[in-house]
Write an enzyme that holds these catalytic residues in place. Structure first.
Site, PDB file in Angstrom:
ATOM      1  CG  ASN A 131      43.705 -54.691  -7.935  1.00 52.63           C
ATOM      2  OD1 ASN A 131      42.655 -54.038  -7.872  1.00 52.63           O
ATOM      3  ND2 ASN A 131      44.888 -54.120  -8.100  1.00 52.63           N
ATOM      4  CE  LYS A 159      45.370 -53.719 -11.618  1.00 47.80           C
ATOM      5  NZ  LYS A 159      46.554 -53.584 -12.431  1.00 47.80           N
ATOM      6  CG  HIS A 171      48.173 -51.286  -7.105  1.00 43.70           C
ATOM      7  ND1 HIS A 171      48.503 -50.722  -8.319  1.00 43.70           N
ATOM      8  CD2 HIS A 171      48.000 -52.606  -7.323  1.00 43.70           C
ATOM      9  CE1 HIS A 171      48.524 -51.686  -9.237  1.00 43.70           C
ATOM     10  NE2 HIS A 171      48.228 -52.839  -8.663  1.00 43.70           N
ATOM     11  CD  GLU A 184      47.337 -50.085 -11.757  1.00 44.26           C
ATOM     12  OE1 GLU A 184      46.233 -50.161 -11.181  1.00 44.26           O
ATOM     13  OE2 GLU A 184      47.785 -50.978 -12.497  1.00 44.26           O
ATOM     14  CD  GLU A 207      50.722 -55.987  -7.611  1.00 46.16           C
ATOM     15  OE1 GLU A 207      50.007 -56.916  -8.017  1.00 46.16           O
ATOM     16  OE2 GLU A 207      50.359 -54.804  -7.585  1.00 46.16           O
ATOM     17  N   GLY A 263      50.098 -55.654 -15.940  1.00 48.87           N
ATOM     18  CA  GLY A 263      49.272 -55.405 -17.126  1.00 48.87           C
ATOM     19  C   GLY A 263      50.034 -55.455 -18.435  1.00 48.87           C
ATOM     20  CB  SER A 275      51.761 -60.374 -16.468  1.00 45.18           C
ATOM     21  OG  SER A 275      51.594 -59.065 -16.978  1.00 45.18           O
TER      22      SER A 275
HETATM   23  P1  PGA Z   1      47.937 -57.657 -13.650  1.00 40.84           P
HETATM   24  O1  PGA Z   1      47.796 -56.651 -12.420  1.00 40.84           O
HETATM   25  O2  PGA Z   1      47.668 -59.050 -13.145  1.00 40.84           O
HETATM   26  O3  PGA Z   1      46.893 -57.200 -14.639  1.00 40.84           O
HETATM   27  O4  PGA Z   1      49.317 -57.523 -14.195  1.00 40.84           O
HETATM   28  C1  PGA Z   1      48.244 -56.998 -11.132  1.00 40.84           C
HETATM   29  C2  PGA Z   1      48.021 -55.860 -10.181  1.00 40.84           C
HETATM   30  O5  PGA Z   1      48.210 -54.698 -10.583  1.00 40.84           O
HETATM   31  O6  PGA Z   1      47.657 -56.064  -9.023  1.00 40.84           O
END
Ligand code: PGA
Length: 266
Positions: free
Chosen positions: A15, A17, A101, A103, A173, A179, A219
């Protein structure tokens, strides 16, 4: 095949983003492609921003890497300024779409009803939805993890038939792990993945629940991937930060390849 395990191929999904303009995207995807030579046991997808779907897709022709999008709107066409339809994604070469997601839920007020409409719309256009679910740190602290996940899954998958369900991908997630550099422990991940599979089994069947792939996201990196992917109910990873460097992402795919072979020979 042991206990349905061998049916599920590990799936490593990137992803990106809101990162990469065209030149960066091209360099990144070429870097990934160049390192993918011998990979055959796992499925791989990259989800770049809409603006580079086409250029990344062009690089992926005749490779084993699939293209995905990070979101979709549920209407077919019309006066929805700024939105992208499932048909447009298919036209751009996508086979997968990330939906719900955290976000999107957090910053763009997506709720379970919208998420459900998006999953349905994606399926109708033969896109494979990757439905994201996850609890916040507050919710975990209050002991609400399973309740929150149960709601997200039940509402998110409302009205979807067994055939479509079995092709679907779920991504667990935990919001607090995204993140932050602080991934879930293997025990936390396995516990939730087993729970999610059980929820799916309850409203469909054991067969469907065993077919659905449940990815872990938050992460994931080359240091923790082997342990996480080795868990019985962890069928891959949705990778954010660690997918933006070709070498790191490729290392994750290589780890998954090893784990896949090990799981199949269990
Ligand atoms: P990350 O994000 O690996 O940077 O923690 C995962 C995601 O949001 O899909």
């Amino acid at each position: 095949m042991k206990d349905g395990l061998a049916l599920r191929r590990l799936f490593i999904a990137a992803n990106w983003k809101m990162n990469t303009i065209r030149q960066e995207a091209t360099e990144l995807i070429r870097g990934i492609k160049d390192r993918m030579g011998s990979v055959s046991a796992v499925d791989i997808m990259v989800a770049p921003p809409f603006t580079v779907l086409e250029s990344v897709g062009r690089e992926l022709l005749n490779t084993r890497i699939q293209l995905g999008a990070q979101d979709v709107y549920f209407e077919k066409s019309g006066a929805y300024t700024g939105e992208i339809s499932p048909g447009m994604l298919v036209d751009a070469g996508c086979t997968y779409v990330i939906i719900g997601h955290s976000e999107r839920r957090q910053y763009f007020a997506e709720n379970d009803e919208m998420v459900n409409k998006k999953v349905m719309a994606g399926l109708k256009s033969y896109l494979v939805p990757i439905l994201c679910v996850g609890e916040s740190w507050e919710e975990r602290k209050q002991g609400k993890t399973f309740f929150v996940l149960n709601q997200q899954i039940l509402f998110g998958l409302q009205g979807i038939d067994n055939h479509d369900l079995s092709s679907l991908v779920i991504a667990y997630e935990p919001v607090w792990a995204i993140g932050t550099g602080k991934s879930a422990t293997i025990e936390q991940a396995q516990e939730v993945h087993a729970y999610l599979r059980n929820v799916i089994q309850e409203f469909s069947s054991r067969e469907v629940a065993e077919a659905v792939r449940i990815l872990y996201g938050g992460s994931m990196n080359p240091n923790n991937a082997r342990d996480l992917l080795s868990q019985r109910d962890v069928d891959g990873g949705l990778i954010g930060g660690a997918s933006l460097k070709a070498e790191t992402f490729s290392t994750l795919v290589e780890i998954a390849e090893e784990v896949q072979r090990w799981k199949h020979h269990e």
